[in-house]
Design a protein around this motif. Sequence first.
Motif, PDB file in Angstrom:
ATOM      1  N   ALA A 205       0.615  -1.056   0.000  1.00 12.32           N
ATOM      2  CA  ALA A 205      -0.097   0.048   0.065  1.00 12.32           C
ATOM      3  C   ALA A 205       0.851   1.288   0.081  1.00 12.32           C
ATOM      4  N   LYS A 206       1.968   1.196   0.545  1.00  8.73           N
ATOM      5  CA  LYS A 206       2.879   2.472   0.867  1.00  8.73           C
ATOM      6  C   LYS A 206       3.663   2.593  -0.566  1.00  8.73           C
ATOM      7  N   THR A 207       4.249   1.439  -1.099  1.00  9.49           N
ATOM      8  CA  THR A 207       5.067   1.753  -2.064  1.00  9.49           C
ATOM      9  C   THR A 207       4.841   1.294  -3.538  1.00  9.49           C
ATOM     10  N   GLY A 208       3.585   0.779  -3.590  1.00  7.15           N
ATOM     11  CA  GLY A 208       3.019   0.053  -4.696  1.00  7.15           C
ATOM     12  C   GLY A 208       2.041   1.173  -5.364  1.00  7.15           C
ATOM     13  N   THR A 209       1.771   0.938  -6.830  1.00  7.16           N
ATOM     14  CA  THR A 209       0.754   2.048  -7.297  1.00  7.16           C
ATOM     15  C   THR A 209      -0.441   1.390  -7.461  1.00  7.16           C
ATOM     16  N   LYS A 210      -0.785   0.345  -7.208  1.00  7.76           N
ATOM     17  CA  LYS A 210      -2.061  -0.124  -7.594  1.00  7.76           C
ATOM     18  C   LYS A 210      -2.710  -0.400  -6.141  1.00  7.76           C
ATOM     19  N   PRO A 211      -3.954  -0.629  -5.998  1.00  9.70           N
ATOM     20  CA  PRO A 211      -4.879  -0.820  -5.011  1.00  9.70           C
ATOM     21  C   PRO A 211      -4.492  -2.213  -4.225  1.00  9.70           C
ATOM     22  N   VAL A 212      -4.652  -2.219  -2.757  1.00 12.39           N
ATOM     23  CA  VAL A 212      -4.519  -3.493  -1.843  1.00 12.39           C
ATOM     24  C   VAL A 212      -5.906  -3.561  -1.314  1.00 12.39           C
ATOM     25  N   TYR A 213      -6.458  -4.824  -1.575  1.00 10.95           N
ATOM     26  CA  TYR A 213      -7.729  -5.190  -0.910  1.00 10.95           C
ATOM     27  C   TYR A 213      -7.562  -5.985   0.235  1.00 10.95           C
ATOM     28  N   ARG A 214      -7.739  -5.718   1.336  1.00  8.39           N
ATOM     29  CA  ARG A 214      -7.594  -6.755   2.365  1.00  8.39           C
ATOM     30  C   ARG A 214      -8.656  -7.209   3.319  1.00  8.39           C
ATOM     31  N   TYR A 215      -8.584  -8.655   3.670  1.00  5.48           N
ATOM     32  CA  TYR A 215      -9.976  -9.296   4.134  1.00  5.48           C
ATOM     33  C   TYR A 215      -9.210 -10.059   5.456  1.00  5.48           C
ATOM     34  N   VAL A 216     -10.183 -10.232   6.219  1.00  4.31           N
ATOM     35  CA  VAL A 216     -10.085 -11.400   7.246  1.00  4.31           C
ATOM     36  C   VAL A 216     -11.219 -12.256   6.793  1.00  4.31           C
ATOM     37  N   PHE A 217     -10.892 -13.581   7.174  1.00  2.00           N
ATOM     38  CA  PHE A 217     -12.003 -14.542   6.681  1.00  2.00           C
ATOM     39  C   PHE A 217     -12.365 -15.240   8.399  1.00  2.00           C
ATOM     40  N   SER A 218     -13.683 -15.158   8.570  1.00  2.00           N
ATOM     41  CA  SER A 218     -13.807 -15.322  10.155  1.00  2.00           C
ATOM     42  C   SER A 218     -14.999 -16.488  10.103  1.00  2.00           C
ATOM     43  N   CYS A 219     -15.381 -16.963   8.996  1.00  2.00           N
ATOM     44  CA  CYS A 219     -16.360 -18.148   8.786  1.00  2.00           C
ATOM     45  C   CYS A 219     -15.696 -19.569   9.523  1.00  2.00           C
ATOM     46  N   PRO A 220     -16.316 -19.888  10.720  1.00  2.05           N
ATOM     47  CA  PRO A 220     -15.688 -21.056  11.286  1.00  2.05           C
ATOM     48  C   PRO A 220     -16.440 -22.458  10.356  1.00  2.05           C
ATOM     49  N   ARG A 221     -15.472 -23.389  10.238  1.00  2.00           N
ATOM     50  CA  ARG A 221     -16.040 -24.581   9.743  1.00  2.00           C
ATOM     51  C   ARG A 221     -17.052 -25.196  10.629  1.00  2.00           C
ATOM     52  N   PRO A 222     -18.131 -25.746   9.887  1.00  2.00           N
ATOM     53  CA  PRO A 222     -19.310 -26.526  10.559  1.00  2.00           C
ATOM     54  C   PRO A 222     -18.639 -27.852  11.571  1.00  2.00           C
ATOM     55  N   PRO A 223     -19.328 -28.403  12.196  1.00  2.00           N
ATOM     56  CA  PRO A 223     -18.925 -29.791  12.588  1.00  2.00           C
ATOM     57  C   PRO A 223     -18.571 -30.664  11.867  1.00  2.00           C
TER      58      PRO A 223
END
Length: 526
Positions: A399-417
Amino acid sequence: MRTYFTFLTLLIFMISSATAQNNPQVKISNGALEGTFNVATGVNSFKGIPYALPPVGDLRWKEPQPAANWTGVLKADHFSHMAMQKRVYSDMIFRADTMSEDCLYLNVWVPAKQSAKKLPVLVYFYGGGFVSGDGSEPRYDGESMAQKGIIAITVNYRLGIFGFFAHPELTKESAHHASGNYGLLDQNAALRWVQANIAAFGGDPKLVTIAGESAGSISVSAQMASPLSKDLINGAIGESGAMIKPTTPPMSLADGEQNGVNVATNLKANSLAELRAISADQLLDYAAKPGNFRLSATVDGYFLPKTPAAIFAAGEQAHVPLLVGWNSTEVPYQAFTGGDMPTPENYAAKVKQQFGDNAAEVLKLYPGSTQEEVIKSATALASDRFIAYSTWKWADLQAKTGTKPVYRYVFSCPRPPEVHGGSTFTKLPPAMVGASHASEIEFAMGNLQYDKVYAWTADDYKVSATMQNYFANFIKTGNPNGGGLPVWTPNTNGSPVNFININIDTKLQPETDGGRYLFLDKFYSK
């Protein structure tokens, strides 16, 4: 009776002829390929395509060499050999049934319906700590992505001692005076193969996105940093991991060479010829024993002229859009507390032991005044130190040195039983609340149906559709937005830091944990 058998023979011939005519054929630079067509999905697949010569004999521990040409039509209807590896991770399921040093093959899934436009390309590198994994794993299957109008590719590359062995004599014999990064060079060779051949499949060599999870994500960061690969890609996706301290920083070439000298001494090999004469099984058995082989990439002056962190800091990496993130619960709290009960007293003592004079600051950022808070903070601290911080640092530098967008995510869906004997039950400890390491792969690639271990719900398929559509949009345009998905704003230098939280209720959120990463940044930059 003779008439009956004549008719039956003719019928079988007609069926087999029709089947053969339905099998797709493609002419690439090395020769003709015949794949298979899945009528149910409308996808052609070409499996086990050699993209380099087998790295065996004198080619062990050498840069991948261009694949040999062939005459006739090569049947590309099955997965080829997986790389040499031990059974390390129980969640890995391989559809390849053979293992060999002869492992440099890739697999291609293509929409069968011809498109007037050249198709975008996804090249996926598997995870497995650089010691395990294979492009045949069902969770990486490219058929679902191909149904979305994308050519999907999985790549096999050398692992462990076969992929990351450096030695002074190897450096000396190399035209580039480099050694140790053979697995990463394999990936680069696959990217060069894509540039040379993907148009034959209807793909656009100017619209290639690389992606991977864990070691695959670490590979993506390295390919972005390498001067050999940065101009071969147009987008990058990283799922949990970067080649940045403390996760998997490369060692110096000198340290890598000394590591190799120690290995040769222990194996009583006095020359490269003797090292190359050792059987693959013997090498694998030796390297699998704790303490025998330190697995690391090297700053070899060729693939990596500097550490990836230094390359990104200098703005010398690939300037392409980056979609990058990690999972909410990469590892459980026990990865930090060990066998101790998660009491405030035990937690404070462990923090003091681990961080010394910085303990007070750590306890402010990762507080633990109750058992519930200890579990939450120890999980966060263990996950950050394992892989979340390095991924954050990668995103921050880009994000600081690049010239293109940075898309950040957190994946928080737990697995089912888990599914067992027709019923479901939960094995996970209470600490594993959230999404564990590697649990997002099937969601992102649209492959929940291949994993029969878990009792997937309608909500899980909803989350998978959201995540896969984000990925597919990004692969096609460099922007994950579109199709009614929750709006995902990018991070750029100086802008507010947001991330998309991928769960049943996917939404954009402001970063609230920046203080943790800034502290670790200071801590790991010493």
